[in-house]
Structure formats: structure tokens, C-alpha cells
Scaffold this active site. Structure first.
Site, PDB file in Angstrom:
ATOM      1  N   ASN A 187       0.867  -1.182   0.000  1.00 43.50           N
ATOM      2  CA  ASN A 187       0.000   0.000   0.000  1.00 43.50           C
ATOM      3  C   ASN A 187       0.901   1.228   0.000  1.00 43.50           C
ATOM      4  O   ASN A 187       1.492   1.564   1.017  1.00 43.50           O
ATOM      5  CB  ASN A 187      -0.887  -0.027   1.259  1.00 43.50           C
ATOM      6  CG  ASN A 187      -1.746   1.216   1.387  1.00 43.50           C
ATOM      7  OD1 ASN A 187      -1.807   2.040   0.480  1.00 43.50           O
ATOM      8  ND2 ASN A 187      -2.418   1.349   2.528  1.00 43.50           N
TER       9      ASN A 187
ATOM     10  N   LYS B 288       0.042   4.210  -0.255  1.00 43.04           N
ATOM     11  CA  LYS B 288      -0.617   5.378   0.353  1.00 43.04           C
ATOM     12  C   LYS B 288      -0.394   6.611  -0.540  1.00 43.04           C
ATOM     13  O   LYS B 288      -0.386   6.461  -1.756  1.00 43.04           O
ATOM     14  CB  LYS B 288      -0.123   5.587   1.791  1.00 43.04           C
ATOM     15  CG  LYS B 288      -0.233   4.283   2.612  1.00 43.04           C
ATOM     16  CD  LYS B 288       0.001   4.476   4.072  1.00 43.04           C
ATOM     17  CE  LYS B 288      -0.137   3.142   4.802  1.00 43.04           C
ATOM     18  NZ  LYS B 288      -0.044   3.263   6.240  1.00 43.04           N
TER      19      LYS B 288
ATOM     20  N   HIS C   7      -9.444   1.265   4.951  1.00 39.69           N
ATOM     21  CA  HIS C   7      -8.180   1.453   5.676  1.00 39.69           C
ATOM     22  C   HIS C   7      -8.416   2.419   6.834  1.00 39.69           C
ATOM     23  O   HIS C   7      -9.214   3.358   6.715  1.00 39.69           O
ATOM     24  CB  HIS C   7      -7.115   1.998   4.726  1.00 39.69           C
ATOM     25  CG  HIS C   7      -5.734   1.939   5.309  1.00 39.69           C
ATOM     26  ND1 HIS C   7      -5.299   2.851   6.236  1.00 39.69           N
ATOM     27  CD2 HIS C   7      -4.730   1.055   5.137  1.00 39.69           C
ATOM     28  CE1 HIS C   7      -4.054   2.536   6.607  1.00 39.69           C
ATOM     29  NE2 HIS C   7      -3.694   1.447   5.948  1.00 39.69           N
TER      30      HIS C   7
ATOM     31  N   GLU D  47      -6.771   4.816   7.831  1.00 41.97           N
ATOM     32  CA  GLU D  47      -6.516   6.215   7.479  1.00 41.97           C
ATOM     33  C   GLU D  47      -7.731   6.833   6.781  1.00 41.97           C
ATOM     34  O   GLU D  47      -7.985   8.031   6.896  1.00 41.97           O
ATOM     35  CB  GLU D  47      -5.239   6.314   6.626  1.00 41.97           C
ATOM     36  CG  GLU D  47      -4.015   6.078   7.515  1.00 41.97           C
ATOM     37  CD  GLU D  47      -2.826   5.439   6.830  1.00 41.97           C
ATOM     38  OE1 GLU D  47      -2.761   5.431   5.593  1.00 41.97           O
ATOM     39  OE2 GLU D  47      -1.953   4.926   7.570  1.00 41.97           O
TER      40      GLU D  47
ATOM     41  N   GLU E 162      -5.031  -4.528  10.799  1.00 40.69           N
ATOM     42  CA  GLU E 162      -3.981  -3.528  10.978  1.00 40.69           C
ATOM     43  C   GLU E 162      -4.255  -2.740  12.256  1.00 40.69           C
ATOM     44  O   GLU E 162      -5.044  -1.767  12.237  1.00 40.69           O
ATOM     45  CB  GLU E 162      -3.956  -2.559   9.791  1.00 40.69           C
ATOM     46  CG  GLU E 162      -3.739  -3.240   8.450  1.00 40.69           C
ATOM     47  CD  GLU E 162      -3.202  -2.270   7.403  1.00 40.69           C
ATOM     48  OE1 GLU E 162      -2.122  -2.552   6.884  1.00 40.69           O
ATOM     49  OE2 GLU E 162      -3.829  -1.238   7.154  1.00 40.69           O
TER      50      GLU E 162
ATOM     51  N   GLY F  48       3.074   2.420  10.730  1.00 42.30           N
ATOM     52  CA  GLY F  48       4.074   3.473  10.536  1.00 42.30           C
ATOM     53  C   GLY F  48       4.814   3.855  11.796  1.00 42.30           C
ATOM     54  O   GLY F  48       5.489   4.882  11.838  1.00 42.30           O
TER      55      GLY F  48
ATOM     56  N   SER G 204       3.819  -1.969  10.269  1.00 41.34           N
ATOM     57  CA  SER G 204       5.271  -2.057  10.430  1.00 41.34           C
ATOM     58  C   SER G 204       5.838  -3.433  10.071  1.00 41.34           C
ATOM     59  O   SER G 204       6.753  -3.918  10.744  1.00 41.34           O
ATOM     60  CB  SER G 204       5.670  -1.636  11.849  1.00 41.34           C
ATOM     61  OG  SER G 204       5.283  -0.290  12.102  1.00 41.34           O
TER      62      SER G 204
HETATM   63  P1  13P Z   1       3.289   0.473   7.587  1.00 43.09           P
HETATM   64  O1  13P Z   1       3.774  -0.832   6.985  1.00 43.09           O
HETATM   65  O2  13P Z   1       4.015   1.674   7.023  1.00 43.09           O
HETATM   66  O3  13P Z   1       3.228   0.426   9.066  1.00 43.09           O
HETATM   67  O4  13P Z   1       1.772   0.665   7.060  1.00 43.09           O
HETATM   68  C1  13P Z   1       0.867  -0.369   7.260  1.00 43.09           C
HETATM   69  C2  13P Z   1      -0.361  -0.038   6.520  1.00 43.09           C
HETATM   70  O5  13P Z   1      -1.125   0.812   6.925  1.00 43.09           O
HETATM   71  C3  13P Z   1      -0.617  -0.765   5.260  1.00 43.09           C
HETATM   72  O6  13P Z   1      -1.909  -0.527   4.801  1.00 43.09           O
END
Ligand code: 13P
Length: 253
Positions: free
Chosen positions: A15, A17, A101, A103, A171, A177, A216
Site C-alpha cells: 500500500n 498510500k 483502511h 486512514e 492492521e 508506521g 510495520s
Molecule cells: P506500515 O507498513 O508503514 O506500518 O503501514 C501499514 C499499513 O497501513 C498498510 O496498509
């Protein structure tokens, strides 16, 4: 049908993003080169920002690496400035789409009911949804993580998913992150709970959808996470932006 015939291959999805300009296509080409040279045990997908989706799909044509969107609208077309319909993702080459997601749930106020409607739109367009769930740190510390995620699964998955190809991505928000990952015991407990919920909703076919872990995932922890019970792949953010790191995670599957 035997249980093993119900089990699809694991899925490792990147992803990106809101990251990536045209030069990022080189990273995607490097991922495809690596995967195609040494076929992976897992299916592999890259979900770039919408601006790159068509070019990336073209760049990966002929490769086994799939592409996906990061969201879609519930409607097929119309006056929805800035939004993208599921069929537009397909038109741009996508086979999959990430939905719900954290976010998007946090930044755009997406509810599980809206996510369920988006899943229906994605299925109608022929996309395979990756449906994200996960609890906040406050919910984890309050001891209600299992309850929150079970409700998200129940409310974000429409009945139309029965018998369709899809995956869930667990997640935990506090692991995204942050460099912090859930413990293997926490991951196994949550994935078992999600599996039980899928079986209660879809019966025998609820045993099939892979349950991905995200938060992560890095080359140095991927093997341990991917070996855990009921982990059917990974949804990778930061580490999917570098071909070498993403390839190392793919190799661990
Ligand atoms: P990270 O791998 O950067 O922690 O992000 C995870 C994520 O949100 C994937 O959709």
C-alpha cells in the site's frame, strides 16, 4: 470440497498510500523483475496512488504482480468531485482494491456501513477487495480490541461477499508506521477471532479468505509474522516503497 482446496495462496500487498511520483514506477518494475525471476509462494500486488495506477498497470503488464486501488466510491458514476468509481480502477488496470483502511476511516470519517457499500461496488465491478480492520491504541489498552474488530468485520462485510475472492487485513492502528508491531500472540489471537467471525457469517466458505497482517511489517520481522497461525499474507506500507525491502518480505512468505 476439502479444506486445502479452499485455501488460496497468501497475498502480499504493498500500500503506497499517498507516496510516489513517476520515478516510483522503477521500484515497481524492480519488484516485478524480482518476482518474475523467482516466482513467489504468495500472490503479490502493488496499490499505488490513483495517479500512477494506469501507468503502473501498464508497466507491469505481462508480470504476475497485480495492481490495486486504495479506495473506491459506492456509486458507478456521477457528480462526486474527486472520487473514483470501482469500474475506473478496473479501467486503469486494477484487479484489487483496499477498502476501509484506518486512514480513510479516520481522515474521511468512513463508517463500517460505508465500507460495506464500497465492497459491494467493488465486487460489482469485478475487483477483489482487501477489507481493513483494526483497533486504536486506546481500545487495545481498554481491553476491547477483539470486540471492536469483530464489530468492524461484521459491519464492513456485506452478504454479497459469500463465495467471492476477498481478504481481510488486520492492521492495529498503533502499529501503522510506528515501527511497533503487535506480538505474535496478539496477532494469532486476533486472526483466530476474525476467522471465527468469518465462519459465523459465511459458513464453510469463511475458512477461505486470507487474513493479512499489517502494521510495520519489515524484512526483519516478516518471516516470523507470516509463519503465525491464520496469517495469510501482509499489507505493507512503508517497506513496500523500496523494491529491495518489499522483495525481501515477499521472499519470506
Ligand atoms: P506500515 O507498513 O508503514 O506500518 O503501514 C501499514 C499499513 O497501513 C498498510 O496498509
Amino acid at each position: 470440497m476439502t479444506l486445502s482446496s479452499l485455501k488460496p495462496r497468501p497475498l502480499i500487498a504493498g500500500n503506497w498510500k499517498m507516496n510516489g511520483l513517476a520515478q516510483a514506477l522503477d521500484e515497481a518494475r524492480a519488484v516485478a523483475g524480482g518476482v518474475d525471476a523467482r516466482p513467489a509462494a504468495a500472490r503479490v500486488a502493488i496499490c499505488p496512488p490513483a495517479t500512477l495506477l494506469h501507468r503502473l498497470s501498464q508497466a507491469l503488464e505481462g508480470s504476475s504482480v497485480l495492481t490495486g486501488g486504495q479506495d473506491c466510491h459506492v456509486r458507478t458514476s456521477g457528480a462526486h468531485t474527486g472520487d473514483i468509481a470501482a469500474a475506473m480502477l478496473v479501467d486503469a488496470g486494477a484487479a484489487l482494491v483496499i477498502l476501509g483502511h484506518s486512514e480513510r476511516r479516520e481522515d474521511h470519517g468512513e463508517t463500517s456501513a460505508l465500507v460495506a457499500a464500497k465492497v459491494e461496488a467493488a465486487l460489482a465491478a469485478g475487483l477483489e477487495p482487501i477489507i481493513c480492520v483494526g483497533e486504536s491504541l486506546a481500545r487495545r489498552e481498554a481491553g476491547s480490541a477483539l470486540q471492536v474488530v469483530t464489530a468492524q468485520v461484521r459491519e464492513s462485510l456485506p452478504a454479497a461477499l459469500a463465495g467471492q475472492a476477498f481478504s481481510i487485513a488486520y492492521e492495529p492502528i498503533w502499529a501503522i508506521g510506528t515501527g511497533r508491531t503487535a506480538t505474535i500472540a496478539d496477532i494469532e489471537e486476533m486472526h483466530a477471532s476474525i476467522r471465527a467471525q468469518l465462519i459465523s457469517m459465511f459458513g464453510e466458505s469463511g475458512k477461505a479468505p486470507p487474513i493479512l497482517y499489517g502494521g510495520s511489517v519489515k524484512p526483519d520481522n516478516a518471516a516470523e509474522i507470516l509463519r503465525a497461525a491464520e496469517v495469510g499474507g501482509a499489507l505493507v506500507g512503508g517497506a513496500s516503497l523500496k523494491a529491495a525491502d518489499f522483495l525481501a518480505i515477499i521472499a519470506a512468505a
